[in-house]
Design a protein around this motif. Structure first.
Motif, short mmCIF file in Angstrom:
data_model
loop_
_atom_site.label_atom_id
_atom_site.label_comp_id
_atom_site.label_asym_id
_atom_site.label_seq_id
_atom_site.Cartn_x
_atom_site.Cartn_y
_atom_site.Cartn_z
N THR A 69 -1.41 2.05 -3.03
CA THR A 69 -2.25 1.37 -2.06
C THR A 69 -2.71 2.36 -1.00
O THR A 69 -1.99 3.31 -0.69
CB THR A 69 -1.52 0.17 -1.40
OG1 THR A 69 -2.41 -0.48 -0.50
CG2 THR A 69 -0.27 0.59 -0.67
N CYS A 74 -0.99 -2.87 5.80
CA CYS A 74 -1.67 -4.12 5.41
C CYS A 74 -1.06 -4.72 4.16
O CYS A 74 -0.86 -5.94 4.08
CB CYS A 74 -3.15 -3.88 5.20
SG CYS A 74 -4.05 -3.61 6.74
N GLU A 75 -0.75 -3.89 3.17
CA GLU A 75 -0.20 -4.41 1.92
C GLU A 75 1.21 -4.96 2.14
O GLU A 75 1.58 -6.00 1.59
CB GLU A 75 -0.20 -3.34 0.84
CG GLU A 75 0.13 -3.86 -0.53
CD GLU A 75 -0.80 -4.97 -1.00
OE1 GLU A 75 -0.31 -5.89 -1.70
OE2 GLU A 75 -2.00 -4.95 -0.68
N ARG A 78 0.81 -8.32 3.69
CA ARG A 78 0.35 -9.30 2.70
C ARG A 78 1.52 -9.78 1.84
O ARG A 78 1.69 -10.98 1.63
CB ARG A 78 -0.73 -8.69 1.80
CG ARG A 78 -1.34 -9.70 0.81
CD ARG A 78 -2.28 -9.04 -0.16
NE ARG A 78 -1.58 -8.28 -1.17
CZ ARG A 78 -1.02 -8.81 -2.26
NH1 ARG A 78 -1.06 -10.11 -2.48
NH2 ARG A 78 -0.43 -8.03 -3.15
N SER A 81 3.79 -12.00 3.78
CA SER A 81 3.19 -13.33 3.97
C SER A 81 3.40 -14.23 2.76
O SER A 81 3.32 -15.45 2.86
CB SER A 81 1.70 -13.22 4.30
OG SER A 81 0.94 -12.93 3.15
N LEU A 82 3.68 -13.60 1.61
CA LEU A 82 3.98 -14.36 0.38
C LEU A 82 5.47 -14.66 0.27
O LEU A 82 5.91 -15.22 -0.74
CB LEU A 82 3.52 -13.55 -0.85
CG LEU A 82 2.02 -13.29 -0.94
CD1 LEU A 82 1.72 -12.33 -2.09
CD2 LEU A 82 1.25 -14.59 -1.09
#
Length: 122
Positions: A69, A74-75, A78, A81-82
């Motif tokens: 990435t 940011c990854e 993300r 957030s999952l």
């Protein structure tokens, strides 16, 4: 993200490199190093990482899949957030990485290390 490499932890990098070169025709990317050597395997690389303990004693359980990435921060956000628990970001020079676990507890990594391929491969 793109699958960049699969890391296989081993006590003997040379033995593994020789085996995968002679058995499957994989080629070393860059220079052979006793602690870390990557081999081109087509769509992604296979990397052999020297482990100072028995593989069974490592939290990495022998194999780690690595996704490339451009933006670790940011990854990581993300994935979190999952509901995926991620480790802190580690930096080695310009390379950043952090680990998470899949539903079976196997480790995976996101890394800013670019996918290195032999010339002429896609």
């Amino acid at each position: 993200m793109e699958l960049a490499r699969i890391i296989i932890f081993t006590g003997d990098v040379r033995r593994m490199v020789d085996f995968y070169a002679s058995t499957f025709g994989l080629s070393v990317v860059g220079e052979f190093e006793e602690g870390w050597t990557e081999m081109s395997a087509g769509g992604c690389n296979v990397a052999f990482h020297k482990l100072g303990v028995q593989v069974e004693d490592s939290e990495d359980a022998g194999i780690k899949i690595v996704f490339a990435t451009d933006n670790i921060t940011c990854e990581k956000a993300r994935l979190e957030s999952l509901g995926i628990k991620m480790t802190e970001v580690l930096s080695f020079g310009e390379i950043e990485m952090c680990d998470g676990s899949d539903p079976d507890g196997r480790r995976f990594q996101i890394s800013s290390r670019a996918v290195t391929r032999l010339s002429g491969t896609k």
